[in-house]
Design an enzyme around this catalytic site. Structure first.
Site, PDB file in Angstrom:
ATOM      1  N   HIS A 242       9.356   1.331 -27.016  1.00 32.42           N
ATOM      2  CA  HIS A 242       8.607   1.141 -26.019  1.00 32.42           C
ATOM      3  C   HIS A 242       8.218  -0.433 -25.970  1.00 32.42           C
ATOM      4  O   HIS A 242       7.682  -0.744 -24.795  1.00 32.42           O
ATOM      5  CB  HIS A 242       7.290   1.832 -26.208  1.00 32.42           C
ATOM      6  N   ASP A 270      11.442   6.224 -30.764  1.00 29.08           N
ATOM      7  CA  ASP A 270      10.624   5.056 -30.262  1.00 29.08           C
ATOM      8  C   ASP A 270      11.308   3.860 -31.178  1.00 29.08           C
ATOM      9  O   ASP A 270      10.680   3.334 -32.200  1.00 29.08           O
ATOM     10  CB  ASP A 270       9.068   5.138 -30.529  1.00 29.08           C
ATOM     11  N   GLY A 349      -2.014  -4.032 -29.975  1.00 20.98           N
ATOM     12  CA  GLY A 349      -1.656  -5.536 -30.745  1.00 20.98           C
ATOM     13  C   GLY A 349      -0.753  -5.278 -31.994  1.00 20.98           C
ATOM     14  O   GLY A 349      -0.196  -6.114 -32.578  1.00 20.98           O
ATOM     15  N   SER A 351       1.582  -2.686 -32.149  1.00 20.83           N
ATOM     16  CA  SER A 351       2.755  -1.873 -32.004  1.00 20.83           C
ATOM     17  C   SER A 351       4.005  -2.534 -32.704  1.00 20.83           C
ATOM     18  O   SER A 351       4.012  -3.804 -32.453  1.00 20.83           O
ATOM     19  CB  SER A 351       2.890  -1.561 -30.482  1.00 20.83           C
ATOM     20  N   SER A 366       4.413   3.121 -33.739  1.00 19.96           N
ATOM     21  CA  SER A 366       4.717   3.812 -32.484  1.00 19.96           C
ATOM     22  C   SER A 366       3.352   3.905 -31.522  1.00 19.96           C
ATOM     23  O   SER A 366       2.894   2.896 -30.869  1.00 19.96           O
ATOM     24  CB  SER A 366       5.266   5.145 -32.678  1.00 19.96           C
TER      25      SER A 366
END
Length: 458
Positions: A242, A270, A349, A351, A366
């Site tokens: 993502h 993801d 912040g 991910s 994720s």
């Protein structure tokens, strides 16, 4: 019935062959990971639990309420428990219904089976036995039907579902119970297999972030480097899908041109990877607390109940435990499956960043719910699936020091370094056949004869 008796004799033989090795790992002894001179390496030695850096151990102490010796023993016990569970899974076959660890030091391994006749074999390995109704294969099949049905439904109000081996059910967590019932009906999942739980928060992806180290996408949004990798001679890193699409450019935390997304999947999975330019070098480390390097020595997947820590730019080092392995989660953008669910908190912040157990890479951050002030949950995309999907090799410090002598056997056969293996896979090496016990990416030094924690000769 005759075939059942043959099954138990086979289980008993498999248990007797390696019981001594496996029971040692569940003893909770500080020396449980030390093998006698000349013997095969223990699971703890293979997985380099001794490589866990001080920053990771401190985070485990803070978040899991341990002292340092407990944190060290927990990593040893979890390594040995994973090997034990892998061997029992192979021995029990279709009876196997999952495994998990518990206790402050993960000193107790429970293995579930659908056949009471397996109890003695499980207990002979130093594990607790639990007799249940449904096999893991049955639960996984029900979960797969939910995944298929969810593709045609709006699951925003039933955003999380997973196989829960501890309750021997497939659990659907829902904002509205009616949404869970609709999903179960559409999937044709029998009520005896399922359990509906209430939840109040909707999971979300953690955009605007960093992880082990920050990087920026198209000079705009910020994400986190998961794990440095190579693909042939090309260097780069794995991260969350993502964070960017194929073709998106990246710059580093220093705003220097860095690389380009080569592949990205989101939703569905993801996962993504970035190829970096010649100014950047892949290293076998994750950025830890205080800027310390955390070694990555492999990617052996941890069992349910095991400790796991995450590196993120917003909240730093945070630790918790693995709660479910085979989980589906619905974000606003769509459903992701399978991901691993954890009790580790995270915030925007964080991910794309690194999940690691001891020195073993687990996955990339994720999304989740909650925060690190009030508590929360985080899901990660398992790293082995990402590596396998894109043909990547995790950068590790393991190299040739991960194993011992192969007993003089000539190499060769179907085993290959760089391949991602799943439990139950079989390979040949040195003229013998081996069965995989725990999911991992293979490396030089981790040849099947060298690592009984990962491979069983058949």
């Amino acid at each position: 019935m005759p075939h059942r008796h043959r099954h138990h004799r086979a289980v008993g033989a498999a248990v007797a062959a390696t019981a001594a090795l496996l029971v040692a790992g569940l003893s909770g002894s500080a020396s449980a990971g030390t093998a006698p001179a000349g013997s095969a390496p223990t699971a703890a030695e293979t997985l380099r639990t001794d490589a866990a850096p001080p920053a990771l151990l401190k985070a485990m102490q803070r978040d899991l309420g341990l002292d340092r010796r407990q944190a060290e023993r927990r990593l040893v016990n979890e390594a040995e428990a994973g090997a034990t569970a892998g061997r029992l899974r192979a021995a029990l076959g279709g009876d196997f219904a999952g495994a998990w660890v518990r206790g402050a030091e993960s000193g107790t391994l429970t293995v579930a089976t659908t056949d009471a006749g397996d109890v003695a074999a499980i207990e002979a390995r130093g594990a607790e036995a639990k007799v249940v109704r449904h096999s893991l294969a049955d639960l996984d099949a029900a979960k797969a039907r939910l995944d298929t049905a969810a593709a045609g439904l709006n699951t925003a109000d039933a955003p999380v579902w997973y196989v829960d081996t501890r309750t021997n059910t497939v659990v659907v967590e829902a904002i509205r119970p009616a949404a869970a019932r609709s999903l179960l009906t559409a999937a044709g999942v029998d009520g005896s297999l399922a359990h509906v739980k209430n939840r109040t928060e909707r999971p979300r992806t953690f955009y605007d972030l960093r992880g082990g180290e920050a990087y920026y996408i198209n000079n705009s949004s910020r994400c986190s480097i998961g794990f440095p990798i190579t693909k042939g001679t090309q260097q780069g890193f794995a991260t969350a899908g993502h964070c960017g699409r194929a073709g998106s450019s990246t710059t580093g935390a220093n705003r220097v041109a860095q690389g380009t997304f080569q592949g990205s999947i989101f939703p569905g999975r993801d996962m993504a990877w970035v190829a970096t330019n010649s100014s950047w070098t892949a290293t076998p480390y994750v950025l830890g607390a205080g800027g310390q390097n955390v070694q990555v020595t492999g990617s052996t997947a941890s069992p349910v109940g095991a400790s796991v820590c995450r590196s993120g730019s917003t909240t730093g080092w945070r630790c918790g435990t693995v709660t479910q392995l085979n989980t589906s989660v619905t974000y606003q953008e769509g459903t992701i499956s399978p991901v691993t669910r954890t009790t580790v908190c995270a915030e925007p912040g964080d991910s794309g960043g690194s999940f690691i157990s001891g020195s073993q890479a687990q996955g990339v951050t994720s999304g989740g719910s909650g925060d690190c002030r009030t508590g929360g949950e985080t899901f990660f995309q398992p790293i082995n699936a990402l590596l396998q999907n894109y043909g990547l090799t995790l950068k590790t410090t393991g190299g040739d020091d991960g194993g011992g002598d192969d007993g003089g056997e000539e190499p060769g056969g179907t085993w290959a370094a760089g391949t991602v293996y799943q439990p139950g896979d079989t390979v040949t090496y040195g003229g013998a056949t081996f069965r995989c016990l725990q999911g991992h990416q293979a490396y030089a030094g981790w040849e099947p004869p060298n690592v009984p924690a990962l491979w069983q000769r058949v």
